[in-house]
Design a protein around this motif. Structure first.
Motif, PDB file in Angstrom:
ATOM      1  N   THR A 161      47.877  29.685  46.689  1.00 21.54           N
ATOM      2  CA  THR A 161      47.453  28.854  47.813  1.00 21.54           C
ATOM      3  C   THR A 161      46.537  29.592  48.779  1.00 21.54           C
ATOM      4  OG1 THR A 161      49.445  29.431  49.069  1.00 21.54           O
ATOM      5  CG2 THR A 161      49.526  27.430  47.725  1.00 21.54           C
ATOM      6  N   HIS A 162      46.639  30.931  48.836  1.00 24.44           N
ATOM      7  CA  HIS A 162      45.843  31.691  49.792  1.00 24.44           C
ATOM      8  C   HIS A 162      45.869  33.160  49.402  1.00 24.44           C
ATOM      9  CE1 HIS A 162      44.036  32.675  53.673  1.00 24.44           C
ATOM     10  NE2 HIS A 162      44.940  33.617  53.821  1.00 24.44           N
ATOM     11  N   PHE A 163      44.797  33.866  49.748  1.00 27.76           N
ATOM     12  CA  PHE A 163      44.826  35.323  49.595  1.00 27.76           C
ATOM     13  C   PHE A 163      43.998  35.948  50.697  1.00 27.76           C
ATOM     14  CE2 PHE A 163      40.644  36.619  48.127  1.00 27.76           C
ATOM     15  CZ  PHE A 163      40.096  35.431  47.681  1.00 27.76           C
ATOM     16  N   SER A 164      44.343  37.191  51.008  1.00 29.46           N
ATOM     17  CA  SER A 164      43.593  37.942  52.001  1.00 29.46           C
ATOM     18  C   SER A 164      43.638  39.408  51.605  1.00 29.46           C
ATOM     19  CB  SER A 164      44.183  37.743  53.406  1.00 29.46           C
ATOM     20  OG  SER A 164      45.492  38.265  53.475  1.00 29.46           O
ATOM     21  N   THR A 165      42.718  40.164  52.178  1.00 29.39           N
ATOM     22  CA  THR A 165      42.681  41.589  51.873  1.00 29.39           C
ATOM     23  C   THR A 165      42.664  42.392  53.166  1.00 29.39           C
ATOM     24  OG1 THR A 165      40.270  41.591  51.767  1.00 29.39           O
ATOM     25  CG2 THR A 165      41.437  41.256  49.698  1.00 29.39           C
ATOM     26  N   ALA A 166      43.191  43.579  53.070  1.00 31.86           N
ATOM     27  CA  ALA A 166      43.158  44.551  54.153  1.00 31.86           C
ATOM     28  C   ALA A 166      42.659  45.854  53.531  1.00 31.86           C
ATOM     29  CB  ALA A 166      44.537  44.719  54.762  1.00 31.86           C
ATOM     30  N   GLU A 167      42.605  46.898  54.311  1.00 32.28           N
ATOM     31  CA  GLU A 167      42.039  48.151  53.810  1.00 32.28           C
ATOM     32  C   GLU A 167      42.762  48.664  52.566  1.00 32.28           C
ATOM     33  OE1 GLU A 167      40.956  52.668  55.297  1.00 32.28           O
ATOM     34  OE2 GLU A 167      41.683  51.210  56.739  1.00 32.28           O
ATOM     35  N   HIS A 168      44.078  48.597  52.544  1.00 30.25           N
ATOM     36  CA  HIS A 168      44.833  49.146  51.415  1.00 30.25           C
ATOM     37  C   HIS A 168      45.786  48.146  50.787  1.00 30.25           C
ATOM     38  CE1 HIS A 168      43.304  53.163  52.083  1.00 30.25           C
ATOM     39  NE2 HIS A 168      43.624  53.057  53.372  1.00 30.25           N
ATOM     40  N   ALA A 169      45.516  46.861  50.944  1.00 25.04           N
ATOM     41  CA  ALA A 169      46.432  45.866  50.382  1.00 25.04           C
ATOM     42  C   ALA A 169      45.717  44.557  50.110  1.00 25.04           C
ATOM     43  CB  ALA A 169      47.599  45.614  51.334  1.00 25.04           C
ATOM     44  N   THR A 170      46.233  43.833  49.129  1.00 26.12           N
ATOM     45  CA  THR A 170      45.812  42.465  48.862  1.00 26.12           C
ATOM     46  C   THR A 170      47.051  41.596  48.979  1.00 26.12           C
ATOM     47  OG1 THR A 170      44.066  43.203  47.367  1.00 26.12           O
ATOM     48  CG2 THR A 170      44.788  40.915  47.150  1.00 26.12           C
ATOM     49  N   ASN A 171      46.959  40.544  49.767  1.00 23.38           N
ATOM     50  CA  ASN A 171      48.073  39.622  49.981  1.00 23.38           C
ATOM     51  C   ASN A 171      47.761  38.321  49.263  1.00 23.38           C
ATOM     52  OD1 ASN A 171      49.246  41.458  51.923  1.00 23.38           O
ATOM     53  ND2 ASN A 171      47.666  40.764  53.323  1.00 23.38           N
ATOM     54  N   ILE A 172      48.691  37.877  48.423  1.00 22.01           N
ATOM     55  CA  ILE A 172      48.504  36.629  47.672  1.00 22.01           C
ATOM     56  C   ILE A 172      49.712  35.733  47.906  1.00 22.01           C
ATOM     57  CG2 ILE A 172      48.002  35.587  45.433  1.00 22.01           C
ATOM     58  CD1 ILE A 172      47.161  38.411  44.486  1.00 22.01           C
ATOM     59  N   TRP A 173      49.458  34.517  48.412  1.00 20.74           N
ATOM     60  CA  TRP A 173      50.506  33.541  48.634  1.00 20.74           C
ATOM     61  C   TRP A 173      50.502  32.551  47.480  1.00 20.74           C
ATOM     62  CZ3 TRP A 173      47.900  35.793  52.544  1.00 20.74           C
ATOM     63  CH2 TRP A 173      48.629  36.215  53.656  1.00 20.74           C
ATOM     64  N   TYR A 174      51.712  32.237  46.986  1.00 23.40           N
ATOM     65  CA  TYR A 174      51.884  31.262  45.911  1.00 23.40           C
ATOM     66  C   TYR A 174      52.888  30.205  46.337  1.00 23.40           C
ATOM     67  CZ  TYR A 174      49.952  34.884  42.821  1.00 23.40           C
ATOM     68  OH  TYR A 174      49.159  35.828  42.229  1.00 23.40           O
ATOM     69  N   GLN A 175      52.650  28.977  45.896  1.00 24.32           N
ATOM     70  CA  GLN A 175      53.646  27.928  46.044  1.00 24.32           C
ATOM     71  C   GLN A 175      54.412  27.877  44.737  1.00 24.32           C
ATOM     72  OE1 GLN A 175      52.058  24.003  46.686  1.00 24.32           O
ATOM     73  NE2 GLN A 175      54.051  23.163  47.174  1.00 24.32           N
ATOM     74  N   VAL A 176      55.740  27.812  44.828  1.00 26.28           N
ATOM     75  CA  VAL A 176      56.584  27.743  43.628  1.00 26.28           C
ATOM     76  C   VAL A 176      56.633  26.285  43.195  1.00 26.28           C
ATOM     77  CG1 VAL A 176      58.849  28.199  42.645  1.00 26.28           C
ATOM     78  CG2 VAL A 176      57.947  29.687  44.456  1.00 26.28           C
ATOM     79  N   LYS A 177      56.324  26.030  41.918  1.00 23.20           N
ATOM     80  CA  LYS A 177      56.319  24.676  41.359  1.00 23.20           C
ATOM     81  C   LYS A 177      57.541  24.497  40.478  1.00 23.20           C
ATOM     82  CE  LYS A 177      52.284  23.244  42.797  1.00 23.20           C
ATOM     83  NZ  LYS A 177      52.149  22.070  43.627  1.00 23.20           N
ATOM     84  N   TYR A 178      58.385  23.526  40.811  1.00 24.63           N
ATOM     85  CA  TYR A 178      59.588  23.255  40.012  1.00 24.63           C
ATOM     86  C   TYR A 178      59.382  22.022  39.165  1.00 24.63           C
ATOM     87  CZ  TYR A 178      61.853  26.617  43.066  1.00 24.63           C
ATOM     88  OH  TYR A 178      62.183  27.755  43.751  1.00 24.63           O
TER      89      TYR A 178
END
Length: 67
Positions: free
Chosen positions: A50-67
């Motif tokens: 659903t979304h991602f972002s980056t910082a100097e030493h990290a990548t953040n990835i958001w996921y929605q769980v689909k049931y």
């Protein structure tokens, strides 16, 4: 509510009570641990990014769980 720890998150996924997962990827080796999505013989966990972002030493990835 935030959930920290693979064992708690795994139980919530099995109970279909978790709606979102944030994965943070960093260039650090932490060693052994509990696998969040390791469920031999079980059903596959379906995730939709659903979304991602980056910082100097990290990548953040958001996921929605689909049931």
């Amino acid at each position: 509510m935030n959930v920290l720890g693979a064992n708690v998150a795994k139980g919530l996924i099995e109970a279909q009570a978790l709606d979102e997962v944030l994965t943070i990827i960093t260039p650090v080796m932490l060693g052994d641990g509990v696998r969040l999505f390791d469920h031999p013989g079980g059903t596959q966990v379906k995730l939709e990014r659903t979304h991602f972002s980056t910082a100097e030493h990290a990548t953040n990835i958001w996921y929605q769980v689909k049931y």
